[in-house]
Write an enzyme that holds these catalytic residues in place. Structure first.
Site, short mmCIF file in Angstrom:
data_model
loop_
_atom_site.label_atom_id
_atom_site.label_comp_id
_atom_site.label_asym_id
_atom_site.label_seq_id
_atom_site.Cartn_x
_atom_site.Cartn_y
_atom_site.Cartn_z
N LYS A 251 0.81 -1.07 0.02
CA LYS A 251 -0.08 -0.01 0.04
C LYS A 251 0.80 1.26 -0.12
CE LYS A 251 -2.40 -1.20 4.05
NZ LYS A 251 -1.45 -2.23 4.25
N ARG B 23 -9.63 1.21 8.64
CA ARG B 23 -9.52 -0.20 8.92
C ARG B 23 -10.30 -0.88 9.97
NH1 ARG B 23 -3.48 0.62 8.67
NH2 ARG B 23 -2.30 -1.54 9.27
N ARG C 100 11.74 -5.22 5.14
CA ARG C 100 11.81 -4.00 4.51
C ARG C 100 12.38 -2.87 5.61
NH1 ARG C 100 5.30 -2.97 4.79
NH2 ARG C 100 4.99 -2.69 6.97
N ARG D 172 11.20 -0.34 10.75
CA ARG D 172 10.00 -0.10 11.71
C ARG D 172 10.01 -0.90 13.06
NH1 ARG D 172 4.80 0.46 8.16
NH2 ARG D 172 3.76 -0.79 9.84
N ARG E 228 -0.42 -8.44 13.10
CA ARG E 228 -1.13 -7.38 12.48
C ARG E 228 -1.95 -8.00 11.06
NH1 ARG E 228 4.53 -4.76 10.88
NH2 ARG E 228 3.25 -3.67 9.22
P1 ADP Z 1 0.81 -1.86 7.92
O1 ADP Z 1 -0.20 -1.60 6.84
O2 ADP Z 1 2.22 -2.36 7.06
O3 ADP Z 1 0.47 -2.80 9.04
P2 ADP Z 1 0.85 1.03 8.75
O4 ADP Z 1 2.01 1.81 8.79
O5 ADP Z 1 -0.43 1.08 7.97
O6 ADP Z 1 1.29 -0.51 8.34
O7 ADP Z 1 0.13 0.61 10.32
C1 ADP Z 1 1.01 0.49 11.45
C2 ADP Z 1 0.30 0.19 12.55
O8 ADP Z 1 -0.43 1.54 12.90
C3 ADP Z 1 -0.89 -0.42 12.88
O9 ADP Z 1 -0.58 -2.09 13.00
C4 ADP Z 1 -1.75 -0.22 13.80
O10 ADP Z 1 -1.13 -0.25 15.03
C5 ADP Z 1 -1.74 1.45 13.33
N1 ADP Z 1 -2.59 2.03 12.54
C6 ADP Z 1 -2.43 2.28 11.30
N2 ADP Z 1 -3.52 2.84 10.85
C7 ADP Z 1 -4.49 2.51 11.40
C8 ADP Z 1 -5.86 2.76 11.53
N3 ADP Z 1 -6.23 3.28 10.60
N4 ADP Z 1 -6.54 2.21 12.59
C9 ADP Z 1 -5.91 1.71 13.77
N5 ADP Z 1 -4.69 1.51 13.60
C10 ADP Z 1 -3.82 2.05 12.68
#
Ligand code: ADP
Ligand code: ZN
Length: 223
Positions: free
Chosen positions: A18, A93, A132, A166, A177
């Protein structure tokens, strides 16, 4: 944001690409990537109240509460640089976030233009995510196996040499996740299908192939 600007959502598990693809859509179409993950990591780094509450939840691979995420996203969406449209990366999400987004857009006579689901195999995601890293200076993403910079340790884009990984990109947290994705986020695929805006693409191919497939969809709804 102008009423006719595209609002795109990228759906898919961690590692689906994404963020990588959202950055390419910025380049290709002038859209702006809105990554709630990036916003939350910035809040954690800045030590804000929201960041303090989010930190442990993120490190455990669970979802941050809707109220925190929505507050951060609303602030960002109120800024004036989104006139060409947005790509939501990692948001919504949960069904609560999807409903809140609909409300936010409706207040501006807008709606979701397309929700694009990046379809991948879960097992492959563990390898993708564990390998990554990104350039600390410009945010360009790299991977130990799939996307090395031309010169080891030097960012192709900006020449930066500070690469970071990260805290949540390890095999154990990725599995958590993935579970959160399937339990709480994957139901949104049906939600957007019901609204007639869902598109699915095979995201197991190369970054370039996926970029083309996305470009074909986005080219049809922007400009
Ligand atoms: P990925 O899609 O690879 O898991 P992100 O950077 O989108 O990585 O998200 C990392 C973390 O940030 C998630 O595991 C969650 O804890 C939090 N997070 C990100 N976006 C949201 C969201 N829209 N709602 C709730 N938690 C979120
Ligand atoms: Zn860089």
């Amino acid at each position: 944001m102008a009423a006719h600007s595209p609002v795109l959502i990228l759906l898919g598990p961690p590692g689906a690409g994404k963020g990588t693809q959202a950055r390419m859509l910025e380049e290709d179409f002038g859209l702006v990537q809105l990554s709630t993950g990036d916003m939350l990591r910035a809040a954690v780094a800045a030590g804000t109240e929201a960041g303090k509450r989010a930190k442990a939840v993120m490190e455990a691979g669970q979802l941050v509460s809707d109220d925190i995420v929505l507050a951060i996203l609303k602030d960002r969406m109120a800024q004036p640089d989104l006139s060409k449209g947005i790509i939501l990366d990692g948001f919504p999400r949960t069904d609560g976030q999807a409903a809140a987004l609909d409300g936010l857009l409706a207040a501006n006579a807008q709606k979701v233009t397309a929700a694009i689901s990046l379809e991948v195999d879960d097992e492959a995601m563990v390898g993708r995510v564990s390998g990554r890293y990104t350039c600390a200076k410009c945010g360009e993403g790299y991977h130990d196996e799939f996307k090395l910079p031309a010169h080891a340790g030097v960012c192709d884009k900006c020449g930066g040499t500070d690469m970071k990984r990260r805290a949540d990109d390890n095999a154990e947290t990725v599995r958590e996740r993935l579970k959160a994705y399937h339990d709480q986020t994957a139901p949104l695929i049906a939600y957007y299908d019901g609204k007639g805006v869902l598109q699915k693409i095979d995201a197991m191919g190369s970054i370039g192939d996926i970029r083309k497939a996305l470009g074909a969809i986005v080219g049809g709804v922007s400009a």
